[in-house]
Design an enzyme around this catalytic site. Structure first.
Site, PDB file in Angstrom:
ATOM      1  CE  LYS A 205      -3.229   2.979   0.510  1.00 27.33           C
ATOM      2  NZ  LYS A 205      -4.213   3.302  -0.490  1.00 27.33           N
ATOM      3  CB  CYS A 261      -4.101   9.059  -0.460  1.00 33.33           C
ATOM      4  SG  CYS A 261      -5.838   8.695  -0.202  1.00 33.33           S
TER       5      CYS A 261
HETATM    6  C1  UGA Z   1      -4.657   7.914  -4.605  1.00 35.07           C
HETATM    7  C2  UGA Z   1      -4.262   6.681  -5.426  1.00 35.07           C
HETATM    8  O1  UGA Z   1      -4.323   6.977  -6.821  1.00 35.07           O
HETATM    9  C3  UGA Z   1      -5.184   5.493  -5.111  1.00 35.07           C
HETATM   10  O2  UGA Z   1      -4.715   4.334  -5.802  1.00 35.07           O
HETATM   11  C4  UGA Z   1      -5.130   5.235  -3.600  1.00 35.07           C
HETATM   12  O3  UGA Z   1      -5.990   4.162  -3.235  1.00 35.07           O
HETATM   13  C5  UGA Z   1      -5.569   6.474  -2.871  1.00 35.07           C
HETATM   14  O4  UGA Z   1      -4.684   7.558  -3.213  1.00 35.07           O
HETATM   15  C6  UGA Z   1      -5.499   6.164  -1.389  1.00 35.07           C
HETATM   16  O5  UGA Z   1      -4.415   5.890  -0.875  1.00 35.07           O
HETATM   17  O6  UGA Z   1      -6.573   6.022  -0.766  1.00 35.07           O
HETATM   18  P1  UGA Z   1      -6.475   9.875  -4.897  1.00 35.07           P
HETATM   19  O7  UGA Z   1      -5.782  10.554  -3.758  1.00 35.07           O
HETATM   20  O8  UGA Z   1      -7.948   9.806  -4.935  1.00 35.07           O
HETATM   21  O9  UGA Z   1      -5.943   8.356  -5.023  1.00 35.07           O
HETATM   22  O10 UGA Z   1      -6.057  10.692  -6.183  1.00 35.07           O
HETATM   23  P2  UGA Z   1      -5.170  10.518  -7.507  1.00 35.07           P
HETATM   24  O11 UGA Z   1      -6.063  10.493  -8.677  1.00 35.07           O
HETATM   25  O12 UGA Z   1      -4.197   9.434  -7.392  1.00 35.07           O
HETATM   26  O13 UGA Z   1      -4.403  11.935  -7.490  1.00 35.07           O
HETATM   27  C7  UGA Z   1      -3.581  12.327  -6.405  1.00 35.07           C
HETATM   28  C8  UGA Z   1      -2.965  13.674  -6.668  1.00 35.07           C
HETATM   29  O14 UGA Z   1      -1.959  13.581  -7.663  1.00 35.07           O
HETATM   30  C9  UGA Z   1      -3.933  14.751  -7.158  1.00 35.07           C
HETATM   31  O15 UGA Z   1      -3.679  15.949  -6.473  1.00 35.07           O
HETATM   32  C10 UGA Z   1      -3.606  14.899  -8.620  1.00 35.07           C
HETATM   33  O16 UGA Z   1      -3.888  16.182  -9.114  1.00 35.07           O
HETATM   34  C11 UGA Z   1      -2.121  14.610  -8.613  1.00 35.07           C
HETATM   35  N1  UGA Z   1      -1.592  14.143  -9.918  1.00 35.07           N
HETATM   36  C12 UGA Z   1      -1.993  12.947 -10.418  1.00 35.07           C
HETATM   37  C13 UGA Z   1      -0.668  14.902 -10.604  1.00 35.07           C
HETATM   38  O17 UGA Z   1      -0.256  15.998 -10.148  1.00 35.07           O
HETATM   39  N2  UGA Z   1      -0.173  14.443 -11.799  1.00 35.07           N
HETATM   40  C14 UGA Z   1      -0.565  13.264 -12.333  1.00 35.07           C
HETATM   41  O18 UGA Z   1      -0.072  12.902 -13.407  1.00 35.07           O
HETATM   42  C15 UGA Z   1      -1.495  12.500 -11.626  1.00 35.07           C
END
Ligand code: UGA
Length: 438
Positions: A205, A261
């Site tokens: 995780k 997260c």
């Molecule tokens: C994340 C993980 O993707 C999930 O697999 C995990 O289960 C979850 O955390 C958790 O631990 O519960 P989440 O926080 O909902 O999910 O969001 P993401 O879509 O992963 O994005 C996280 C952050 O990264 C956002 O702020 C997004 O804007 C940023 N991001 C994402 C970027 O800056 N660049 C990218 O290319 C992708």
């Protein structure tokens, strides 16, 4: 075969787990200490914003596979054959995960249980937690309590899709009978299963979230370099992402990751490493790069508008990413105080983000109210509404240089500039303007 399942905690992970397992036909009881929340959920209203969740909630309540309860009268009658713990593990001031809620629930379950069951840990807990909970609370219980670490990989906004079409199911257990029960729980989901020991599942995780955070900080470093040397991050991301060993996902440069997260889990992992005598240098840099990345818009806007106290700035987006109302660790919350410190007047617009008080900033109800008379706008969240803005109207609404800082590299730079606005982004300084299909 339907199983009797209890999910403790109706936060984001718990509620998604409950409605999805009920949809699969299991008999699910979702438990929360918050009576108001339980009543609201029992009436069919979701307490979180997540596409598709209200439908599954309604379905579960209607078919009777989903009920809600509080533990007011103790846990004895609430414990299911499988009892999933999905309570929060927020960040403590020192960066460690705060396990007080997890411990309280496990202790209470172990004290009240009068028949054997399997305890499934879905809360994100540091490596070693499973072993310590088993030793401290479960070993001395009157009945056998099996333990399984079953981390979740749900993205906010895409949680239902991530549940039913997951890339993998991770099960950490020491006993075959617990694993057999878990296989039955997920019988309808087609996904590779990683069956391992508890400590390894816990590590998977943290390592997953740390790796994704590393990918983001890495591409952000490359983007910053692109600005120095006049290269185009969109082409670079595409060029490296097409290598299947690297992969296209999580290569969007910008002002960094937020949410409930990544920031919490990377810091907790760093804390665990330090506590175990190991200096996780790479992870420390990932965290540092992310902190610095949030300052980029402030740095550039201050350079362009040194007399910031004379100006209004629009903040477009407060949610940490689109399709969620979650503002936890949103970059906006770091950016706004830096701007108000310099006397800027701030107006924030977000289509659905939670209505929180951001000191020194006014929240407005539509994007035009935010942009009116603003000298600069910062796109913090890549909501579709911002991507498709009428840039000519934006130019008429804003004043002065009309700076658009695209913190998510999501806008059509050419269209913004064609309207007479000043476009700034992350790593797009040397962007290709003709015939490029980045
Ligand atoms: C994340 C993980 O993707 C999930 O697999 C995990 O289960 C979850 O955390 C958790 O631990 O519960 P989440 O926080 O909902 O999910 O969001 P993401 O879509 O992963 O994005 C996280 C952050 O990264 C956002 O702020 C997004 O804007 C940023 N991001 C994402 C970027 O800056 N660049 C990218 O290319 C992708």
């Amino acid at each position: 075969m339907p199983l009797s399942v209890t999910v403790v905690g109706t936060g984001y992970v718990g509620l998604v787990t409950g409605v999805c397992l009920a949809h699969s036909g299991h008999k699910v009881t979702c438990v929360d200490i918050d009576r108001a929340k339980v009543d609201m959920l029992a009436s069919g209203t979701s307490t979180i914003y997540e596409p598709g969740i209200e439908e599954l909630l309604a379905e579960g309540i209607k078919t009777g596979t989903l009920v809600f309860a509080t533990p007011e009268k103790g846990w004895r009658d609430l414990i299911g054959d499988i009892t999933v713990v999905a309570v929060g593990t927020p960040m403590s001031p020192n960066g460690a995960a705060d396990l007080s809620a997890v411990r309280a629930v496990v202790e209470a379950l172990a004290a009240d249980a009068d028949r054997p069951f399997t305890l499934v840990m879905k809360s994100t807990v540091p490596m070693g937690t499973g072993a310590s909970l088993r030793q401290r609370y479960l070993a001395d219980a009157d009945v056998r309590i099996g333990y399984v670490s079953n981390p979740e990989f749900l993205r906010e906004g895409k949680a239902l899709e991530d549940w039913f079409k997951t890339d993998r199911i991770v099960l950490g257990a020491e006993d075959e009978s617990d694993l057999a029960l878990m296989r039955a729980l997920y019988a309808d989901i087609e996904a590779p299963m990683v069956e391992t020991d508890v400590a390894s599942a816990e590590t998977i995780k943290y390592a997953s979230n740390a790796f994704l955070s590393t990918k983001i900080s890495f591409i952000n470093e490359i983007a910053n370099l692109c600005d120095y040397i006049g290269a185009d991050i969109d082409s670079v991301s595409r060029g490296i992402g097409l290598d299947r060993r690297i992969g296209k996902e999580f290569l969007n440069a910008g002002i960094g990751y937020g949410g409930s997260c990544f920031p919490k889990d990377t810091r907790a992992l760093d804390f665990i490493a330090t506590l175990n005598g190991y200096q996780f240098t790479l992870l420390k840099s990932v965290i540092e790069v992310n902190t610095r990345q949030r300052m980029l818009p402030v740095f550039h806007i201050l350079k362009a508008l040194p007399d910031l106290y004379e100006h209004s700035i629009a903040i477009l987006g407060l949610a940490f990413k689109p399709d969620t109302d979650d503002v936890r660790e949103s970059p906006a919350l770091d950016i706004v105080p830096l701007l108000t410190e310099h006397g800027a007047r701030i107006r924030i617009y977000d289509p659905i983000a939670a209505d929180i008080d951001v000191p020194g900033a006014a929240r407005v109800d539509d994007v035009w109210a935010a942009l009116k008379g603003a000298s600069a706008a910062i796109v913090v969240t890549e909501w579709a509404e911002f991507v498709t803005l009428d840039w000519a109207r934006v130019r008429e609404t804003m004043i002065g240089p009309g700076i658009i800082f695209d913190g998510r590299n999501c806008l059509d730079a050419t269209a913004v500039e064609a309207a007479g606005l000043t476009y700034m982004a992350v790593g797009r300084e040397g962007r290709h303007r003709v015939g490029e299909t980045a």
